[in-house]
Design a protein around this motif. Structure first.
Motif, PDB file in Angstrom:
ATOM      1  N   GLY A 104      55.871  45.698  33.442  1.00 35.17           N
ATOM      2  CA  GLY A 104      55.994  46.529  32.415  1.00 35.17           C
ATOM      3  C   GLY A 104      54.828  46.482  31.197  1.00 35.17           C
ATOM      4  N   VAL A 105      54.132  45.498  31.487  1.00 29.11           N
ATOM      5  CA  VAL A 105      52.872  45.290  30.409  1.00 29.11           C
ATOM      6  C   VAL A 105      51.656  44.731  31.128  1.00 29.11           C
ATOM      7  CG1 VAL A 105      54.478  44.850  28.426  1.00 29.11           C
ATOM      8  CG2 VAL A 105      53.785  42.924  29.617  1.00 29.11           C
ATOM      9  N   ARG A 106      50.563  44.822  30.425  1.00 32.78           N
ATOM     10  CA  ARG A 106      49.335  44.258  31.204  1.00 32.78           C
ATOM     11  C   ARG A 106      49.313  42.671  31.180  1.00 32.78           C
ATOM     12  NH1 ARG A 106      44.889  47.425  28.027  1.00 32.78           N
ATOM     13  NH2 ARG A 106      43.597  46.295  29.542  1.00 32.78           N
ATOM     14  N   PRO A 107      49.412  42.065  32.319  1.00 26.25           N
ATOM     15  CA  PRO A 107      49.615  40.474  32.025  1.00 26.25           C
ATOM     16  C   PRO A 107      48.637  39.603  31.488  1.00 26.25           C
ATOM     17  CG  PRO A 107      49.058  41.179  34.194  1.00 26.25           C
ATOM     18  CD  PRO A 107      49.331  42.423  33.480  1.00 26.25           C
ATOM     19  N   GLN A 108      48.625  38.824  30.569  1.00 24.61           N
ATOM     20  CA  GLN A 108      47.705  37.864  29.893  1.00 24.61           C
ATOM     21  C   GLN A 108      46.907  37.099  31.176  1.00 24.61           C
ATOM     22  OE1 GLN A 108      50.751  36.146  27.573  1.00 24.61           O
ATOM     23  NE2 GLN A 108      49.535  36.928  25.628  1.00 24.61           N
ATOM     24  N   ARG A 109      47.720  36.806  32.134  1.00 22.91           N
ATOM     25  CA  ARG A 109      47.001  35.991  33.206  1.00 22.91           C
ATOM     26  C   ARG A 109      47.376  36.707  34.468  1.00 22.91           C
ATOM     27  NH1 ARG A 109      45.157  34.314  29.346  1.00 22.91           N
ATOM     28  NH2 ARG A 109      44.765  32.311  28.706  1.00 22.91           N
ATOM     29  N   ILE A 110      46.311  36.623  35.667  1.00 18.95           N
ATOM     30  CA  ILE A 110      46.600  37.246  36.902  1.00 18.95           C
ATOM     31  C   ILE A 110      46.283  35.966  37.579  1.00 18.95           C
ATOM     32  CG2 ILE A 110      45.911  38.852  38.705  1.00 18.95           C
ATOM     33  CD1 ILE A 110      45.706  40.970  36.404  1.00 18.95           C
ATOM     34  N   LEU A 111      46.764  35.815  38.945  1.00 14.47           N
ATOM     35  CA  LEU A 111      46.482  34.524  39.666  1.00 14.47           C
ATOM     36  C   LEU A 111      46.103  35.160  41.115  1.00 14.47           C
ATOM     37  CD1 LEU A 111      46.064  31.717  40.534  1.00 14.47           C
ATOM     38  CD2 LEU A 111      48.459  31.715  40.638  1.00 14.47           C
ATOM     39  N   MET A 112      45.411  34.679  41.827  1.00 14.54           N
ATOM     40  CA  MET A 112      44.939  35.039  43.158  1.00 14.54           C
ATOM     41  C   MET A 112      44.915  33.623  43.742  1.00 14.54           C
ATOM     42  SD  MET A 112      42.344  38.341  43.400  1.00 14.54           S
ATOM     43  CE  MET A 112      42.866  39.842  42.431  1.00 14.54           C
ATOM     44  N   SER A 113      45.811  33.266  44.417  1.00 18.42           N
ATOM     45  CA  SER A 113      45.666  31.665  45.220  1.00 18.42           C
ATOM     46  C   SER A 113      45.758  31.763  46.395  1.00 18.42           C
ATOM     47  CB  SER A 113      46.877  30.931  44.725  1.00 18.42           C
ATOM     48  OG  SER A 113      46.984  29.779  45.541  1.00 18.42           O
ATOM     49  N   TYR A 114      44.653  31.720  47.224  1.00 18.68           N
ATOM     50  CA  TYR A 114      44.311  31.888  48.849  1.00 18.68           C
ATOM     51  C   TYR A 114      44.755  33.272  49.369  1.00 18.68           C
ATOM     52  CZ  TYR A 114      42.420  27.300  49.218  1.00 18.68           C
ATOM     53  OH  TYR A 114      41.711  26.053  49.161  1.00 18.68           O
ATOM     54  N   SER A 115      44.563  34.006  48.623  1.00 19.67           N
ATOM     55  CA  SER A 115      45.015  35.584  48.826  1.00 19.67           C
ATOM     56  C   SER A 115      43.674  36.602  48.894  1.00 19.67           C
ATOM     57  CB  SER A 115      46.040  36.128  47.961  1.00 19.67           C
ATOM     58  OG  SER A 115      45.502  36.225  46.474  1.00 19.67           O
ATOM     59  N   LEU A 116      42.935  36.244  48.178  1.00 15.75           N
ATOM     60  CA  LEU A 116      41.602  37.123  48.063  1.00 15.75           C
ATOM     61  C   LEU A 116      41.101  37.169  49.387  1.00 15.75           C
ATOM     62  CD1 LEU A 116      39.638  39.032  46.296  1.00 15.75           C
ATOM     63  CD2 LEU A 116      38.621  36.774  45.880  1.00 15.75           C
ATOM     64  N   SER A 117      41.076  36.112  50.084  1.00 14.70           N
ATOM     65  CA  SER A 117      40.309  35.858  51.555  1.00 14.70           C
ATOM     66  C   SER A 117      41.033  36.867  52.578  1.00 14.70           C
ATOM     67  CB  SER A 117      40.312  34.521  51.876  1.00 14.70           C
ATOM     68  OG  SER A 117      41.497  33.901  51.858  1.00 14.70           O
ATOM     69  N   MET A 118      42.268  37.325  52.205  1.00 14.05           N
ATOM     70  CA  MET A 118      42.916  38.163  53.260  1.00 14.05           C
ATOM     71  C   MET A 118      43.045  39.641  52.832  1.00 14.05           C
ATOM     72  SD  MET A 118      46.249  36.021  54.044  1.00 14.05           S
ATOM     73  CE  MET A 118      46.675  36.976  55.564  1.00 14.05           C
ATOM     74  N   PHE A 119      42.155  39.983  51.585  1.00 14.88           N
ATOM     75  CA  PHE A 119      42.274  41.420  51.285  1.00 14.88           C
ATOM     76  C   PHE A 119      41.203  42.067  51.865  1.00 14.88           C
ATOM     77  CE2 PHE A 119      43.748  39.973  46.853  1.00 14.88           C
ATOM     78  CZ  PHE A 119      45.058  39.663  47.220  1.00 14.88           C
ATOM     79  N   THR A 120      41.463  43.330  52.170  1.00 22.52           N
ATOM     80  CA  THR A 120      40.548  44.213  53.142  1.00 22.52           C
ATOM     81  C   THR A 120      39.270  44.436  52.226  1.00 22.52           C
ATOM     82  OG1 THR A 120      42.340  45.414  53.886  1.00 22.52           O
ATOM     83  CG2 THR A 120      40.205  46.297  54.205  1.00 22.52           C
TER      84      THR A 120
END
Length: 200
Positions: A104-120
């Motif tokens: 419900g708010v823009r987060p102060q931190r975003i984490l991508m942990s071994y997920s970016l490598s699976m994104f199209t």
């Protein structure tokens, strides 16, 4: 739809043993969690939280923080939701989801942990995450690098293994193309850690 179906087929079989098996080759995750916890923030969204493993560790050490996730796999979203009842886990893809809507708010931190490598589309995923950061926020990525420090035979074997599961290492120039403020690599260039600020 096809990618979501693949993820659900894969995780329906593996989600029970995912954390046990992945600790042997998803290196660098806990170091990034330590770096995240070294700074002040109260809201964080993980893109591709999987089983919720990282969210559990963050919650234990910062129980008053508001945590959430964005997960493409319905199987993993349900599993993470049961494991992390204090977090909101929304369905969506990193490339185009409204990440700010998760909490419900823009987060102060975003984490991508071994997920970016699976994104199209890795570039769109980075751009979308940066665009949804709160002012002064940070995106942290830890994922497979180019494995250039490994001897040729194990490097080829590892790349073949990753390819079989639709995993593609993060291109070496991607962090720099998106203005990363910090980039470093693990031993043998097995993994990369990158930190990004919000999009201007």
């Amino acid at each position: 739809a096809a990618h979501r179906a693949f993820l659900d087929r894969y995780y329906r079989v593996t989600h029970h043993v995912y954390d046990v098996s992945r600790k042997y080759f998803l290196f660098g995750r806990d170091g990034v969690l330590d770096r995240l916890l070294a700074s002040e923030w109260t809201t964080l969204v993980e893109i591709g939280p999987g089983t919720g493993r990282n969210l559990v560790r963050l919650h234990r050490r910062r129980p008053r923080a508001t945590l959430g996730g964005l997960e493409a796999s319905d199987v993993m979203r349900a599993h993470a939701g049961r494991r992390c009842p204090w977090a909101r886990i929304d369905a969506g893809f990193a490339e185009d989801a409204d990440i700010g809507a998760v909490l419900g708010v823009r987060p102060q931190r975003i984490l991508m942990s071994y997920s970016l490598s699976m994104f199209t589309d890795k570039d769109r995923a980075i751009d979308n995450a940066r665009r949804h950061l709160a002012p002064g926020g940070e995106l942290w990525v830890v994922d497979f690098a180019d494995l250039a420090g490994l001897p040729a035979l194990p490097r080829r074997a590892m790349r073949s293994f990753l390819s079989a599961f639709h995993v593609e290492a993060v291109p070496d120039d991607l962090p720099h193309r998106h203005g990363a403020s910090h980039v470093d690599h693990g031993p043998f260039r097995y993994f990369v850690v990158a930190r990004f600020g919000g999009a201007e």
